[in-house]
Design an enzyme around this catalytic site. Structure first.
Site, PDB file in Angstrom:
ATOM      1  CE  LYS A  23      -2.141  -0.842   3.896  1.00  0.00           C
ATOM      2  NZ  LYS A  23      -1.341  -2.111   4.290  1.00  0.00           N
ATOM      3  NE  ARG A  98      -4.415  -0.578   9.711  1.00  0.00           N
ATOM      4  CZ  ARG A  98      -3.494  -0.184   9.319  1.00  0.00           C
ATOM      5  NH1 ARG A  98      -3.350   1.133   8.979  1.00  0.00           N
ATOM      6  NH2 ARG A  98      -2.331  -0.871   9.129  1.00  0.00           N
ATOM      7  NE  ARG A 137       7.155  -2.821   5.799  1.00  0.00           N
ATOM      8  CZ  ARG A 137       5.723  -2.794   5.675  1.00  0.00           C
ATOM      9  NH1 ARG A 137       5.464  -3.114   4.530  1.00  0.00           N
ATOM     10  NH2 ARG A 137       5.071  -2.442   6.598  1.00  0.00           N
ATOM     11  NE  ARG A 171       5.950   0.255   9.964  1.00  0.00           N
ATOM     12  CZ  ARG A 171       4.959   0.316   9.210  1.00  0.00           C
ATOM     13  NH1 ARG A 171       4.713   0.674   7.930  1.00  0.00           N
ATOM     14  NH2 ARG A 171       3.996  -0.348  10.012  1.00  0.00           N
ATOM     15  NE  ARG A 182       2.179  -4.185  11.066  1.00  0.00           N
ATOM     16  CZ  ARG A 182       3.031  -3.815  10.347  1.00  0.00           C
ATOM     17  NH1 ARG A 182       4.177  -4.360  10.812  1.00  0.00           N
ATOM     18  NH2 ARG A 182       3.010  -3.271   9.437  1.00  0.00           N
TER      19      ARG A 182
HETATM   20  P1  AMP Z   1       0.794   1.077   8.903  1.00  0.00           P
HETATM   21  O1  AMP Z   1       1.957   1.955   8.910  1.00  0.00           O
HETATM   22  O2  AMP Z   1      -0.656   1.233   8.088  1.00  0.00           O
HETATM   23  O3  AMP Z   1       1.197  -0.390   8.730  1.00  0.00           O
HETATM   24  O4  AMP Z   1       0.195   1.400  10.378  1.00  0.00           O
HETATM   25  C1  AMP Z   1       1.229   1.057  11.484  1.00  0.00           C
HETATM   26  C2  AMP Z   1       0.194   0.675  12.879  1.00  0.00           C
HETATM   27  O5  AMP Z   1      -0.307   2.086  13.013  1.00  0.00           O
HETATM   28  C3  AMP Z   1      -0.733  -0.195  12.662  1.00  0.00           C
HETATM   29  O6  AMP Z   1      -0.484  -1.519  12.947  1.00  0.00           O
HETATM   30  C4  AMP Z   1      -1.861   0.157  13.634  1.00  0.00           C
HETATM   31  O7  AMP Z   1      -1.290   0.114  15.080  1.00  0.00           O
HETATM   32  C5  AMP Z   1      -1.594   1.868  13.598  1.00  0.00           C
HETATM   33  N1  AMP Z   1      -2.628   2.393  12.702  1.00  0.00           N
HETATM   34  C6  AMP Z   1      -2.297   2.751  11.406  1.00  0.00           C
HETATM   35  N2  AMP Z   1      -3.443   3.075  10.881  1.00  0.00           N
HETATM   36  C7  AMP Z   1      -4.325   3.110  11.482  1.00  0.00           C
HETATM   37  C8  AMP Z   1      -5.849   2.963  11.422  1.00  0.00           C
HETATM   38  N3  AMP Z   1      -6.418   3.511  10.404  1.00  0.00           N
HETATM   39  N4  AMP Z   1      -6.447   2.481  12.712  1.00  0.00           N
HETATM   40  C9  AMP Z   1      -6.051   1.951  13.868  1.00  0.00           C
HETATM   41  N5  AMP Z   1      -4.723   1.924  13.905  1.00  0.00           N
HETATM   42  C10 AMP Z   1      -4.022   2.383  12.826  1.00  0.00           C
END
Ligand code: AMP
Length: 228
Positions: A23, A98, A137, A171, A182
């Site tokens: 994404k 989400r 990554r 990360r 996740r």
């Molecule tokens: P991402 O960078 O999209 O993989 O997000 C990293 C982490 O941020 C996720 O595992 C969640 O803990 C939190 N997170 C990001 N976007 C959301 C969202 N829309 N709703 C809830 N938690 C989020």
């Protein structure tokens, strides 16, 4: 009678998919290709954690465990970001919504300005491959270009292909154990949104197991179709 003025509403695209589906990588490319603005709630939350804001402090432990941050916190952060002027170019939401609650809140927020979701693109992948994809990554600390220990290393070891920087970062939540949590959060709470957007008639599906360039081309076709 004079023709009504043609008003084009800014596109609102959503990228749906589990961690590792690509994404972020593809949202960055759509930003380059179409001038749309990438809006990643994960990036916004990581910035809040780094700055030590109240939202960041509340989100940190949940993110480290691979859970979902509460809708209230995420929606507040997203609303602030959507109030900035650059979103008028159109947006690609990466990692949002989400949950059901986030999807309805997004509809309500867009409705305030007469907008709606242009397309929700489900990036379809085999779950089994995602742990390896995510756990290997890393990104350039300066320009954000993405790399992978096995699938995409810099042409010159330790030097970013794009900007020449020698600093890279990983990360903290990109480890095998957290990725599994996740993925579970994705299947429990986010995957049902595929049916939600299918019901709205805006769902598109993309095979995201292929090469980055092929997925990019397929997405570009969809964007031209729905928002060109
Ligand atoms: P991402 O960078 O999209 O993989 O997000 C990293 C982490 O941020 C996720 O595992 C969640 O803990 C939190 N997170 C990001 N976007 C959301 C969202 N829309 N709703 C809830 N938690 C989020």
């Amino acid at each position: 009678m004079a023709d009504a003025p043609v008003t084009t509403k800014p596109a609102v695209l959503i990228l749906l998919g589990p961690p590792g589906a690509g994404k972020g990588t593809q949202a960055r490319m759509l930003q380059e290709d179409f001038g749309l603005v990438q809006l990643s709630t994960g990036d916004l939350l990581r910035a809040a954690v780094a700055q030590g804001t109240p939202a960041g402090l509340a989100a940190k432990a949940v993110m480290e465990a691979g859970g979902l941050v509460s809708d209230d916190i995420v929606l507040a952060i997203l609303r602030d970001r959507m109030a900035e002027p650059d979103v008028s170019h159109g947006i690609i939401l990466d990692g949002f919504p989400r949950t059901d609650g986030q999807a309805s809140a997004l509809d309500a927020l867009l409705d305030e300005t007469g907008q709606s979701v242009t397309a929700a693109i489900s990036m379809e992948v085999d779950d089994g491959a995602m742990v390896d994809r995510v756990a290997g990554r890393y990104t350039c600390a300066k320009c954000g270009e993405g790399y992978h220990d096995s699938f995409k290393v810099p042409a010159k070891a330790g030097v970013c292909d794009k900007c020449g920087s020698t600093e890279f970062k990983r990360r903290p939540d990109d480890n095998a154990e957290t990725v599994r949590a996740r993925l579970e959060a994705y299947h429990d709470q986010t995957a049902p949104l595929i049916a939600y957007y299918e019901g709205q008639g805006v769902l598109k599906r993309v095979d995201a197991m292929g090469e980055i360039a092929d997925v990019r081309a397929e997405l570009a076709g969809i964007v031209k179709d729905v928002a060109g």
